[in-house]
Design a protein around this motif. Structure first.
Motif, mmCIF file in Angstrom:
data_model
loop_
_atom_site.group_PDB
_atom_site.id
_atom_site.type_symbol
_atom_site.label_atom_id
_atom_site.label_comp_id
_atom_site.label_asym_id
_atom_site.label_seq_id
_atom_site.Cartn_x
_atom_site.Cartn_y
_atom_site.Cartn_z
ATOM 1 N N ASN A 45 0.804 -1.229 0.000
ATOM 2 C CA ASN A 45 0.000 0.000 0.000
ATOM 3 C C ASN A 45 0.831 1.270 0.000
ATOM 4 N N PHE A 46 2.058 1.184 0.565
ATOM 5 C CA PHE A 46 2.832 2.410 0.740
ATOM 6 C C PHE A 46 4.045 2.504 -0.178
ATOM 7 N N GLY A 47 4.337 1.439 -0.902
ATOM 8 C CA GLY A 47 5.436 1.505 -1.850
ATOM 9 C C GLY A 47 6.743 0.966 -1.297
ATOM 10 N N THR A 48 7.823 1.329 -1.956
ATOM 11 C CA THR A 48 9.138 0.760 -1.668
ATOM 12 C C THR A 48 10.136 1.888 -1.439
ATOM 13 N N LEU A 49 10.839 1.816 -0.293
ATOM 14 C CA LEU A 49 11.864 2.801 0.031
ATOM 15 C C LEU A 49 13.179 2.067 0.219
ATOM 16 N N ARG A 50 14.207 2.516 -0.475
ATOM 17 C CA ARG A 50 15.493 1.814 -0.403
ATOM 18 C C ARG A 50 16.650 2.797 -0.264
ATOM 19 N N LEU A 51 17.736 2.324 0.338
ATOM 20 C CA LEU A 51 18.967 3.100 0.446
ATOM 21 C C LEU A 51 20.108 2.317 -0.205
ATOM 22 N N GLY A 52 21.059 3.024 -0.843
ATOM 23 C CA GLY A 52 22.250 2.353 -1.360
ATOM 24 C C GLY A 52 22.515 2.683 -2.807
ATOM 25 N N ARG A 53 22.891 1.653 -3.571
ATOM 26 C CA ARG A 53 23.219 1.833 -4.976
ATOM 27 C C ARG A 53 22.236 1.048 -5.822
ATOM 28 N N SER A 54 21.642 1.716 -6.819
ATOM 29 C CA SER A 54 20.683 1.032 -7.681
ATOM 30 C C SER A 54 20.488 1.835 -8.961
ATOM 31 N N LEU A 55 19.649 1.307 -9.816
ATOM 32 C CA LEU A 55 19.329 1.981 -11.068
ATOM 33 C C LEU A 55 18.485 3.230 -10.811
ATOM 34 N N VAL A 56 18.600 4.179 -11.724
ATOM 35 C CA VAL A 56 18.018 5.505 -11.555
ATOM 36 C C VAL A 56 16.740 5.605 -12.392
ATOM 37 N N ALA A 116 24.179 12.672 -18.217
ATOM 38 C CA ALA A 116 23.737 13.086 -16.889
ATOM 39 C C ALA A 116 24.103 12.141 -15.754
ATOM 40 N N ALA A 117 25.081 11.257 -15.970
ATOM 41 C CA ALA A 117 25.488 10.353 -14.885
ATOM 42 C C ALA A 117 24.296 9.691 -14.229
ATOM 43 N N LEU A 118 23.309 9.352 -15.039
ATOM 44 C CA LEU A 118 22.049 8.903 -14.472
ATOM 45 C C LEU A 118 21.781 7.420 -14.653
ATOM 46 N N THR A 119 22.801 6.612 -14.698
ATOM 47 C CA THR A 119 22.569 5.187 -14.796
ATOM 48 C C THR A 119 22.377 4.553 -13.425
ATOM 49 N N ARG A 120 23.381 4.728 -12.578
ATOM 50 C CA ARG A 120 23.296 4.201 -11.207
ATOM 51 C C ARG A 120 23.884 5.223 -10.250
ATOM 52 N N PHE A 121 23.325 5.257 -9.035
ATOM 53 C CA PHE A 121 23.822 6.124 -7.959
ATOM 54 C C PHE A 121 24.621 5.332 -6.935
ATOM 55 N N ASN A 122 25.621 5.957 -6.343
ATOM 56 C CA ASN A 122 26.088 5.596 -5.000
ATOM 57 C C ASN A 122 25.292 6.428 -4.004
ATOM 58 N N ASN A 123 25.266 6.015 -2.739
ATOM 59 C CA ASN A 123 24.686 6.837 -1.663
ATOM 60 C C ASN A 123 23.284 7.323 -2.003
ATOM 61 N N GLY A 124 22.502 6.480 -2.641
ATOM 62 C CA GLY A 124 21.201 6.924 -3.117
ATOM 63 C C GLY A 124 20.059 6.570 -2.184
ATOM 64 N N ILE A 125 18.983 7.340 -2.295
ATOM 65 C CA ILE A 125 17.707 7.005 -1.651
ATOM 66 C C ILE A 125 16.666 6.928 -2.763
ATOM 67 N N TYR A 126 15.829 5.886 -2.715
ATOM 68 C CA TYR A 126 14.920 5.556 -3.812
ATOM 69 C C TYR A 126 13.531 5.304 -3.245
ATOM 70 N N TYR A 127 12.544 5.945 -3.797
ATOM 71 C CA TYR A 127 11.175 5.684 -3.376
ATOM 72 C C TYR A 127 10.295 5.436 -4.593
ATOM 73 N N GLU A 128 9.555 4.345 -4.537
ATOM 74 C CA GLU A 128 8.651 4.003 -5.622
ATOM 75 C C GLU A 128 7.271 3.776 -5.040
ATOM 76 N N THR A 129 6.297 4.482 -5.571
ATOM 77 C CA THR A 129 4.933 4.330 -5.063
ATOM 78 C C THR A 129 4.335 3.015 -5.543
ATOM 79 N N PRO A 130 3.291 2.542 -4.868
ATOM 80 C CA PRO A 130 2.512 1.452 -5.463
ATOM 81 C C PRO A 130 1.721 2.024 -6.632
ATOM 82 N N SER A 131 1.086 1.163 -7.384
ATOM 83 C CA SER A 131 0.266 1.618 -8.498
ATOM 84 C C SER A 131 -0.986 2.310 -7.963
ATOM 85 N N MET A 132 -1.234 3.536 -8.468
ATOM 86 C CA MET A 132 -2.419 4.297 -8.053
ATOM 87 C C MET A 132 -3.241 4.537 -9.306
#
Lengths: 323, 323, 323
Positions: free
Chosen positions: A108-119, A149-165
């Motif tokens: 219901n609230f989505g996904t919150l992640r810290l670290g390195r991942s795709l942008v 734009a250096a936008l493939t992957r982040f270090n030190n990133g925070i990522y939030y993805e909502t559920p489908s609305m």
């Protein structure tokens, strides 16, 4: 709690050793805390003017991932994923340079992640490209995002993805600029809005680096089942470069496999004027649930409008196995 | 025996391939020879004067460990453990730089291991520190041992730990000095005597490098269940430095988690006179059996009595997941 | 097919995360797609004139391997194998520098693989050496092949091994020369013919580098059950060196273990004239199905006929555990 502290901080070698011994019968059960997975992709690639090479069309990799229920619909989730060059056995970048993150998810609230991942911006490049973003058939998120734009992957990133609305999802990410004087962890932000319903799938994304370099991305696909046409467009500036990138293509199930074709182009608006036009068609034949053989033909005109203009034609022929 | 030789030295690619194929149905069983485990720890840390950073409070890691019964109460045991920086996916040091050892254990005769592992002196630092030995709350075995006696981890080490004898255990370890002219494998020895009974836990340890640099360590804790006070003290010399280090603190179960607090200090008796005083209080909240969120507040006065004296205040706020 | 494309190219972070969560109950089943295996080998080695060292007699390693049935008797197979130095926890070479390959196998048609793996010529060195090719008891494929023909392992290799045809097998491999101007991926080819029947096992192999450096290898063994005598011979040229290498030896089951002994020599026909003669005898004692302790005594005369001639005598004493 004391159990947790013990397992977190340990309490001596003997305890660990005895633990390993006493609980070895449940090692199978412990293993279920983590899934070991990966992919080996190897091919022969030949482009005119280049020697025959052994390389890969998608990144070979191995990784660890797991999840744990926290109750109330929440899960703790993590992934550690390593890119490898299977032709030599070497690691591509940092050991877990593909994915290295920890987070929580809730339906219901989505996904919150810290670290390195795709942008988010990169997702538009990969989700609407019949050839993925690697190999001779794709201009790639690499070509577009890294130079723009250096936008493939982040270090030190925070990522939030909502559920489908109602079919809409938002995916936003930010990279901390920890060291102001270097360029490996600039302040980077990216956000993507996606709408999916039935076979329809559309995205718009925006990314910026240090509030200066920017890229806007659009993606569109419709799955008619018999064919799935798709397109994408990016317009961005980065370190003096100024480029547009677009692609039209499709995938289509044919026989025991899938046909994929795309025409893509890069329009360089900087004084370099190094345009590129690429057409590629390929086929993935499924040998099984986890193994395919694939082939791609490409015609790649690079450096158009420059004295270094070159027309490369060639093929890749390989195999991919998921585990 | 011939079976063992075959599996030890192999006998051709085809045999291996066929072996993999024919025995793939028992791969699950083979997997039980080894347990894949690890930890992902990520947090935001902010100290006055420093930028906000993404880092970790305890070392993120992944590892392989296993044991095999040898009969007669003996077990063969091994561990290969890799430290990672989860904010970037990079490896911290050598791939298996945390643990890389093979040994035998017996409930009556103890545990003997060869390879790379933690050192007895280091155990006193980690076992009696409410904050472990990492993060903003701890002076750390790092600060103490590396500058004082290279006593955190050995290469080329031999480690022996007795079983409990009336509550007493002895843990002794020695590192071979293979290359006399370098400093990475000096001759290092360390021994720890520990006494545990009921909630009482006390240790004394001694370590020395090249019969020249020395560190003495004391540790004490009592688990009253409602609170577990603990303290430690170290006095050592290393490469001209001459330091004392002490800590008093406690852990206490509070709600669905654990409170931890410590006051620690470093007394530099060398001409540098770079003293340090650190107070930190934190809380680990258990989201589940294997996942916690944690927060720590710290007040860290470094370089006291020097012109570089600085008072850093700050916090760390993060999440830790075991797998 | 659409399922495969999804799993091959992914479709967003949330999908992955949810996938991990929803299917966590089958992570045990997924794990059976891959087998995690390895070996830890550690010993003390002492040769006259050298310090006592902690090292290994066979390469410590960890790896991932798997197979998937493709139907019709075909299987997809892969291996990723990493060599490690267990005395320090460091990786030996590239992460998966021991094995990194993907292929297909069929009981009737043989095994075809792409990537990095052992070379046919090397197999003759390892299959007919009582001491394997490592440790103080063996001149090693290392000594022979690397200096003579770079024929230990290939990058960018293609490998084909026939099934047994009346006891005969052929194993052929070729390394692509991708970069004509460097020496790391020269054009290398190697082929081995092997005949096995009852206890009889004979091989002849040929390898060449850039159609210039060449090595011919012969191997022979007969397993009388009570004793297995074996011999091998190599004659090769490489970068101006010109050497012959031969070995005679045996293995024999004795008690709960195996005795192994060999006399081997290197005849240097170049102006360096650096001959070598090595005798070694050892015993592997099986503690269990997967664990041995071993000891070897060696007398190694190196640089014979040169002013640097040295006679090293010594031992290795260690433990090996397979997982």
């Amino acid at each position: 709690v004391s159990l947790i502290r013990k397992s977190v901080f340990g309490s001596g070698v003997l305890a660990s050793a005895l633990g390993a011994v006493l609980f070895s019968s449940v090692s199978g059960a412990q293993t279920s805390n983590v899934t070991l997975y990966g992919r080996v992709d190897l091919n022969y690639t030949k482009l005119s003017g280049d020697p025959l090479q052994m390389t890969q069309t998608s990144s070979s990799r191995w990784g660890l991932r797991g999840s744990e229920s926290l109750g109330g619909g929440w899960n703790a989730i993590f992934t550690l994923e390593s890119g490898i060059n299977a032709d030599t056995g070497s690691v591509s970048g940092n050991l877990f340079g593909r994915e290295s993150w920890l987070g929580v998810s809730n339906r219901n609230f989505g996904t919150l992640r810290l670290g390195r991942s795709l942008v988010p911006s990169q997702r538009v490049a990969s989700n609407y490209d019949p050839h993925g973003t690697d190999g001779i058939g794709s201009l790639g998120s690499g070509g577009l995002m890294i130079t723009h734009a250096a936008l493939t992957r982040f270090n030190n990133g925070i990522y939030y993805e909502t559920p489908s609305m109602g079919g809409f999802t938002v995916f936003a990410a930010h990279q901390l600029d920890e060291v102001k004087t270097d360029t490996t962890d600039e302040s980077v932000s990216s956000v993507r809005l996606r709408f999916q319903t039935g076979g329809f799938d559309a995205s718009v994304a925006y990314g910026e680096v240090n509030s200066r370099d920017k890229v806007v991305s659009l993606g569109l696909a419709y799955d008619f089942k018999s064919i799935k046409p798709m397109m994408q467009f990016h317009d961005g500036k980065r370190n003096g470069d100024d480029r547009q990138h677009w692609l039209v293509g499709f995938t289509a199930p044919v026989g025991a496999g899938e046909l994929r074709a795309a025409y893509s182009a890069q329009n360089d608006k900087s004084p370099k004027n190094a345009d590129r036009k690429l057409f590629a068609i390929g086929y993935d034949y499924s040998l099984s649930k986890r193994t395919i053989v694939y082939g791609t033909l490409a015609s790649d005109r690079r450096g158009l409008n420059t004295t270094a203009a070159v027309h490369k034609r060639g093929f890749e022929l390989g195999m991919r196995h998921l585990f």
